[in-house]
Motif scaffolding. Sequence first.
Motif: not given
Lengths: 188, 277
Positions: A149-157
């Motif tokens: 599982t992976a997510v986009q870095d919320p700091g960048e999203a």
Amino acid sequence: MTVSLPRTLVIGGSAGSLDVLLQLLPSLDPACRLAIIIVLHRKSDNETLLSDLLATRSVLPVKEAEEKDLLRPGMVYVAPADYHLLIEPDGTLTLDYSEKVHYSRPSIDVTFSAAAEVFKERLACLLLSGANTDGADGLQMVQAMGGVTAVQDPGEAEVAFMPRHAMTVMQVDRVLKQKEMAEWVMSL
Amino acid sequence: MKEHVHHLKDEEVNILLNDLLEQYGYDFTDYSFASVKRRLQRVYINDRFPSFAEFRYRVIRDSTYLTYLMEQITVNVTEMFRDPAFFQALRKQVLPVLATYPFIRIWHAGCSTGEEVYSMAILLQEMNLLHKSVIYATDINESVLEKARKGIFPLAYMQQYSQNYLQSGGQHDFSRYYAANYEYAKFSESLSEKIIFAAHNLVTDRSFNEFQLIICRNVLIYFNKDLQDKVLHLFSESLEQLGFLALGAKETLRFTTVAPLFKPLAQKEKIWRKIAT
């Protein structure tokens, strides 16, 4: 089951995720052997605009997912507007016009969960920018079945809510910045 | 992970499907497995069965529960004038041809709660054809047919339906077709008097008439290839020469064994014409 299923990556996104894909798809290696499925929230029009747009940038061939398509390595499949996308045990695709999930059809949870059941540890799922809670339940299911599982870095999203929500309900395996995504995909 | 405790295994789904077939004669074995599994899973979780054994016991022993389960397994999402371009194609390319017949027979297969059937009745009425038409509207599921017969839909949807109707080429105020009552819209009985709602199972039942138009949208996507072919042959047998067949936006005759019997009339709107037997 004797069929050999391809390793598969499902990418789910909502508001703010199109640009991420438009940067990611051109930077993949043409030798990529993953089957890639993209589930993106959008208006329920009946057009193939999105797959056409992604195809102009992608190094891998892109097609809108059709019912009974057999997932093949090195191909990108885009869930059509206004249908959920499911995966059969033999690696073929099913379109489903049932109730919206998280106000969305296609729903990311629906495809993440369906893929988790079929591909188990041969699956990776990446959740991108968005203002919705869709995807988090599905990611947990992926993890429970042995997938990555992976997510986009919320700091960048562009819209941090969706990846951040997933991170609050579970321990995701990877939090990726845009510039790390292509390498991560190629490592799968 | 706690929330995954109530997770149906593939084998358990197969056991249930076998029960439904042996016990009740409902054959879901040629349906899309992923879709049926997801539907069963939803019921299993929503109804909070403590174990698969209890779920199975309920399905086998409780026929009221079965009716409910059938409604839950099959997908019953539909709307009026869904895909307005499709209804526009009916108006412009199909109904003018049907108008030349003395008597019009239409079959809506898998009509669910009837929204598309009432849409069709509105088109026929506007073209002054309803008086010489009969619409057979069938579904596997008795409880959705009961809703369809009533012709009562949530008032909250009317704004969307009205928009669809206008986009499909409708020229009237959509509200002329229903009476609003609290949060419901009851459609005029002048529309439903030419509709015959009846149970029909595409998997097991045969052709029951000959039609000039068969509409079956977003049903075949839930069937495997063999069952799709079988049902398409049933439609072909049930169509008059030069009759019309209409499918859902993502369904096609391509790669099916009936493909040579049809020619496309409106490719994007998924309407074909039967040219051979």
